[in-house]
Scaffold this active site. Sequence first.
Site, PDB file in Angstrom:
ATOM      1  N   GLY A   1      -2.267  -9.559  -5.733  1.00 25.20           N
ATOM      2  CA  GLY A   1      -1.709  -9.056  -4.421  1.00 25.20           C
ATOM      3  C   GLY A   1      -0.457  -9.620  -3.848  1.00 25.20           C
ATOM      4  O   GLY A   1       0.240  -9.314  -2.963  1.00 25.20           O
TER       5      GLY A   1
ATOM      6  N   CYS B   1     -11.539  -3.530  -6.463  1.00 23.25           N
ATOM      7  CA  CYS B   1     -10.284  -4.356  -5.881  1.00 23.25           C
ATOM      8  C   CYS B   1      -9.451  -3.261  -4.843  1.00 23.25           C
ATOM      9  O   CYS B   1      -8.944  -2.232  -5.452  1.00 23.25           O
ATOM     10  CB  CYS B   1      -9.529  -4.765  -7.023  1.00 23.25           C
ATOM     11  SG  CYS B   1      -7.880  -5.511  -6.615  1.00 23.25           S
TER      12      CYS B   1
ATOM     13  N   THR C   1      -6.576  -4.013  -3.817  1.00 23.82           N
ATOM     14  CA  THR C   1      -5.183  -3.833  -4.348  1.00 23.82           C
ATOM     15  C   THR C   1      -4.854  -3.200  -5.384  1.00 23.82           C
ATOM     16  O   THR C   1      -4.041  -2.178  -5.335  1.00 23.82           O
ATOM     17  CB  THR C   1      -4.472  -5.425  -4.739  1.00 23.82           C
ATOM     18  OG1 THR C   1      -5.042  -6.309  -3.507  1.00 23.82           O
ATOM     19  CG2 THR C   1      -3.035  -5.365  -4.697  1.00 23.82           C
TER      20      THR C   1
ATOM     21  N   CYS D   1     -10.201  -7.360   0.990  1.00 22.35           N
ATOM     22  CA  CYS D   1     -10.108  -7.753  -0.284  1.00 22.35           C
ATOM     23  C   CYS D   1     -11.607  -8.353  -0.754  1.00 22.35           C
ATOM     24  O   CYS D   1     -12.066  -8.765  -0.010  1.00 22.35           O
ATOM     25  CB  CYS D   1      -9.177  -8.871  -0.466  1.00 22.35           C
ATOM     26  SG  CYS D   1      -8.979  -9.765  -1.856  1.00 22.35           S
ATOM     27  N   THR D   2     -11.882  -8.084  -2.075  1.00 19.40           N
ATOM     28  CA  THR D   2     -13.261  -8.239  -2.579  1.00 19.40           C
ATOM     29  C   THR D   2     -13.302  -9.815  -2.745  1.00 19.40           C
ATOM     30  O   THR D   2     -14.543 -10.293  -2.711  1.00 19.40           O
ATOM     31  CB  THR D   2     -13.534  -7.501  -3.860  1.00 19.40           C
ATOM     32  OG1 THR D   2     -12.678  -7.941  -4.819  1.00 19.40           O
ATOM     33  CG2 THR D   2     -13.620  -6.081  -3.371  1.00 19.40           C
TER      34      THR D   2
HETATM   35  N1  DGL Z   1      -9.717  -8.641  -4.972  1.00 18.27           N
HETATM   36  C1  DGL Z   1      -8.635  -8.058  -4.816  1.00 18.27           C
HETATM   37  C2  DGL Z   1      -8.812  -7.066  -3.728  1.00 18.27           C
HETATM   38  O1  DGL Z   1      -9.741  -6.673  -3.454  1.00 18.27           O
HETATM   39  C3  DGL Z   1      -7.287  -8.642  -4.668  1.00 18.27           C
HETATM   40  C4  DGL Z   1      -7.015 -10.135  -5.160  1.00 18.27           C
HETATM   41  C5  DGL Z   1      -5.773 -10.062  -5.757  1.00 18.27           C
HETATM   42  O2  DGL Z   1      -5.680 -10.412  -6.868  1.00 18.27           O
HETATM   43  O3  DGL Z   1      -4.611 -10.627  -4.862  1.00 18.27           O
HETATM   44  O4  DGL Z   1      -7.473  -6.757  -3.222  1.00 18.27           O
END
Ligand code: DGL
Length: 250
Positions: free
Chosen positions: A42, A72, A74, A180-181
């Site tokens: 992110g 994810c 992102t 964000c997950t």
């Molecule tokens: N879990 C990810 C998402 O859903 C991104 C987290 C990251 O690496 O910044 O956006």
Amino acid sequence: MFKSIGIFDSGVGGISVLRDAVRLMPHEHFIFYGDNHNAPYGSKTQAEVIALVDRVVEILLRRDIKALVIACNTATAAAVAPLRERLSIPIIGMEPALKPARNLRHGGQILVLATPATLHMEKFRRLMALYGEGAVPVEGRGIVECVERGHVSDGEIAAVLHGLLDEHLKQPTDAIVLGCTHYLFIKEALAAVAPGIPLVDGNLGTVRQLERVLGGLNLLSCQGEGGYELMTSGEPEVYLPLMERLMRLG
Ligand code: DGL
């Protein structure tokens, strides 16, 4: 022939999607890849995220997967379009759940908590144009780093959340979108910082979409033993136990 479903995230956040997918589709086998070594995505540029995603997808494709879930927001915002052009298997992505959150609005704001990268990408701008009335984007700086270290309900995450949200919460707020997950794992800490405010996420919508797509293509496994395998680009002795702990959370 029995094939697995590939699912990945920058790190442990995607485990929140895997957990729901395993519950909904107990006869499927999932291969989860957490790119923990390169998390967070992110705070990276779109080009950097695309390069990382390509590497992860290459690893999963070597396992002859029948579908790919980008667990994810992102990575989806950065890379789903080029992946769909290039690959012939079904690809399920994620986006911040602005659309369902709209229904909770009664005059207040909807805070959209997501990574800086997600919020600055074209895909999110389009989503805001369609469903963003009353929505206020909030960069969730610092949250992913806490979750990657397993700090999901302690003083450290509480301090990060107060720093991000206290000012915004002075305005009437009807819902907070977890864009964000990784944020699914801090629901308890969020509820303490923003008591009574509904938290909206896209996890269930994503796994239902996966089930629908597989069903439509006659690829859904309806019998036999399912399960999952965990992979990481980080230190296995650190991240695999953390992933297993998060699988059992909530
Ligand atoms: N879990 C990810 C998402 O859903 C991104 C987290 C990251 O690496 O910044 O956006």
